[in-house]
Design a protein around this motif. Structure first.
Motif, PDB file in Angstrom:
ATOM      1  N   ALA A 114       2.683  11.856  57.703  1.00 23.22           N
ATOM      2  CA  ALA A 114       3.388  12.917  56.983  1.00 23.22           C
ATOM      3  C   ALA A 114       4.860  12.950  57.353  1.00 23.22           C
ATOM      4  O   ALA A 114       5.722  13.177  56.494  1.00 23.22           O
ATOM      5  N   VAL A 115       5.172  12.727  58.614  1.00 19.25           N
ATOM      6  CA  VAL A 115       6.572  12.692  59.049  1.00 19.25           C
ATOM      7  C   VAL A 115       7.308  11.564  58.346  1.00 19.25           C
ATOM      8  O   VAL A 115       8.441  11.723  57.870  1.00 19.25           O
ATOM      9  N   GLN A 116       6.683  10.411  58.244  1.00 15.30           N
ATOM     10  CA  GLN A 116       7.353   9.227  57.710  1.00 15.30           C
ATOM     11  C   GLN A 116       7.399   9.198  56.193  1.00 15.30           C
ATOM     12  O   GLN A 116       8.374   8.720  55.613  1.00 15.30           O
ATOM     13  N   ASN A 117       6.328   9.704  55.536  1.00 15.29           N
ATOM     14  CA  ASN A 117       6.309   9.675  54.070  1.00 15.29           C
ATOM     15  C   ASN A 117       5.207  10.586  53.546  1.00 15.29           C
ATOM     16  O   ASN A 117       4.149  10.124  53.124  1.00 15.29           O
ATOM     17  N   ALA A 118       5.464  11.873  53.553  1.00 19.99           N
ATOM     18  CA  ALA A 118       4.450  12.846  53.143  1.00 19.99           C
ATOM     19  C   ALA A 118       4.053  12.697  51.682  1.00 19.99           C
ATOM     20  O   ALA A 118       2.943  13.098  51.292  1.00 19.99           O
ATOM     21  N   ASP A 119       4.931  12.138  50.852  1.00 20.92           N
ATOM     22  CA  ASP A 119       4.621  11.985  49.433  1.00 20.92           C
ATOM     23  C   ASP A 119       3.427  11.067  49.194  1.00 20.92           C
ATOM     24  O   ASP A 119       2.809  11.123  48.125  1.00 20.92           O
ATOM     25  N   ARG A 120       3.101  10.239  50.184  1.00 24.07           N
ATOM     26  CA  ARG A 120       1.982   9.312  50.001  1.00 24.07           C
ATOM     27  C   ARG A 120       0.648   9.923  50.453  1.00 24.07           C
ATOM     28  O   ARG A 120      -0.390   9.269  50.372  1.00 24.07           O
ATOM     29  N   LEU A 121       0.683  11.167  50.908  1.00 25.46           N
ATOM     30  CA  LEU A 121      -0.531  11.849  51.342  1.00 25.46           C
ATOM     31  C   LEU A 121      -0.937  12.871  50.287  1.00 25.46           C
ATOM     32  O   LEU A 121      -0.238  13.865  50.067  1.00 25.46           O
ATOM     33  N   ALA A 122      -2.088  12.647  49.664  1.00 27.55           N
ATOM     34  CA  ALA A 122      -2.605  13.620  48.700  1.00 27.55           C
ATOM     35  C   ALA A 122      -3.234  14.806  49.413  1.00 27.55           C
ATOM     36  O   ALA A 122      -3.213  15.932  48.908  1.00 27.55           O
ATOM     37  N   ALA A 123      -3.794  14.559  50.592  1.00 25.01           N
ATOM     38  CA  ALA A 123      -4.417  15.609  51.406  1.00 25.01           C
ATOM     39  C   ALA A 123      -4.777  15.013  52.751  1.00 25.01           C
ATOM     40  O   ALA A 123      -4.822  13.782  52.917  1.00 25.01           O
ATOM     41  N   VAL A 124      -5.052  15.887  53.710  1.00 24.06           N
ATOM     42  CA  VAL A 124      -5.410  15.452  55.062  1.00 24.06           C
ATOM     43  C   VAL A 124      -6.567  16.310  55.569  1.00 24.06           C
ATOM     44  O   VAL A 124      -6.558  17.536  55.403  1.00 24.06           O
ATOM     45  N   VAL A 125      -7.536  15.642  56.196  1.00 24.22           N
ATOM     46  CA  VAL A 125      -8.593  16.320  56.941  1.00 24.22           C
ATOM     47  C   VAL A 125      -8.432  15.928  58.399  1.00 24.22           C
ATOM     48  O   VAL A 125      -8.501  14.738  58.739  1.00 24.22           O
ATOM     49  N   MET A 126      -8.213  16.896  59.265  1.00 24.31           N
ATOM     50  CA  MET A 126      -8.035  16.646  60.692  1.00 24.31           C
ATOM     51  C   MET A 126      -9.295  17.084  61.417  1.00 24.31           C
ATOM     52  O   MET A 126      -9.652  18.269  61.394  1.00 24.31           O
ATOM     53  N   ASN A 127      -9.955  16.135  62.054  1.00 28.91           N
ATOM     54  CA  ASN A 127     -11.211  16.419  62.739  1.00 28.91           C
ATOM     55  C   ASN A 127     -10.973  16.682  64.218  1.00 28.91           C
ATOM     56  O   ASN A 127     -10.784  15.756  65.002  1.00 28.91           O
ATOM     57  N   ASP A 128     -10.950  17.968  64.574  1.00 28.37           N
ATOM     58  CA  ASP A 128     -10.866  18.429  65.962  1.00 28.37           C
ATOM     59  C   ASP A 128      -9.623  17.937  66.694  1.00 28.37           C
ATOM     60  O   ASP A 128      -9.712  17.401  67.803  1.00 28.37           O
TER      61      ASP A 128
END
Length: 283
Positions: A114-128
């Motif tokens: 996300a820091v480097q290129n957030a436009d390429r992330l449609a969504a994020v799931v962070m597991n713990d």
């Protein structure tokens, strides 16, 4: 792994890196699954098979894990290198946007993306995992990573898996513990099980230390990215206080606490499957 094709790419520095490719629908945004510190793509086998009828799922083995080659330079085992490897994989496959599901280290890599290129992330799931790692959990992981003694049988591998994760995964059956051991170990040249990760990863954790900069600014890079955080009820890595601060900084953050789990939820729990399905439903 049933349902997946094993493929490989070469990193910028020449390492042969493997990933598993679960074919799925082409209209939906693909999913990229990133494993924890010493884990590998096999951890996502159940989730990938669940998701792949609707969308493509990619699950790489980070360098030094699984089928990917070990790095002769232990100092390369850090998020900056992993980020470069992941971008190279996506670029080679011509994938412009992905949904990232990241377990522990994988979630930290997602924040770095996300820091480097957030436009390429449609969504994020962070597991713990979050921007701050609870010191007691970090101390526990540092104590055993790269330091576990060799085992002489699969029975010993299962026992060792229980010794590391027993408090995090209470209630698993013997068959489930065998499955978890088979995800963490592989058969060595002598036929005996061995951990499927480079012991030098532990040295990198202990000697390189945390990344520089403010981790909360890294988390803030997810500001415009739909994000789901799964937290094990008894996690010693993602504290309730840190999760509360994450909600304050990102009011649209979706959070789910997974009962009877520490670090980390296995992503096959009904609560996890329901949360992920609901979160990805509109993406």
């Amino acid at each position: 792994m049933e349902g997946a094709t094993v493929r490989h790419v070469h990193s910028h520095d020449g390492l042969r890196l493997f990933y598993r490719d679960f074919a799925g629908g082409h209209s939906a945004c693909p999913v990229l699954c990133l494993p924890g510190l010493t884990r590998n793509s096999r951890d996502f086998s159940d989730l990938a098979k669940h998701l792949s009828p609707a969308r493509r799922v990619l699950a790489p083995d980070l360098r030094g894990r699984g089928l990917s080659e070990h790095d002769p330079e232990w100092r390369n085992y850090h998020p900056g290198t992993y980020l470069r490897d992941i971008w190279s994989l996506l670029d080679e496959l011509g994938i412009e946007r992905v949904i990232v599901i990241g377990t522990s280290l994988g979630g930290l890599i997602a924040m770095g993306m996300a820091v480097q290129n957030a436009d390429r992330l449609a969504a994020v799931v962070m597991n713990d995992v979050g921007p701050e790692i609870a010191p007691e959990g970090l101390a526990r992981i540092s104590k055993y990573t790269g330091r576990l003694p060799p085992v002489a049988s699969w029975e010993q591998a299962i026992a060792q898996t229980k010794s590391v994760y027993g408090e995090s995964w209470p209630g698993l059956t013997e068959q489930e513990w065998r499955k978890m051991a088979e995800r963490a170990y592989c058969a060595g040249p002598d036929g005996l099980p061995k951990l499927d990760s480079d012991p030098a990863i532990g040295r990198a954790v202990r000697e390189l230390g945390p990344q520089s900069g403010d981790p909360w600014q890294v988390f803030d890079a997810l500001g415009e990215t739909p994000t789901l955080v799964l937290r094990g009820e008894h996690s010693d890595i993602l504290s309730e206080e840190t999760l509360h601060r994450m909600r304050q900084r990102k009011p649209d953050l979706v959070t789910v606490t997974v009962a009877n789990r520490g670090h980390v939820p296995l992503l096959d729990e009904p609560d996890c499957i329901e949360a992920i399905d609901n979160f990805l439903g509109s993406l």
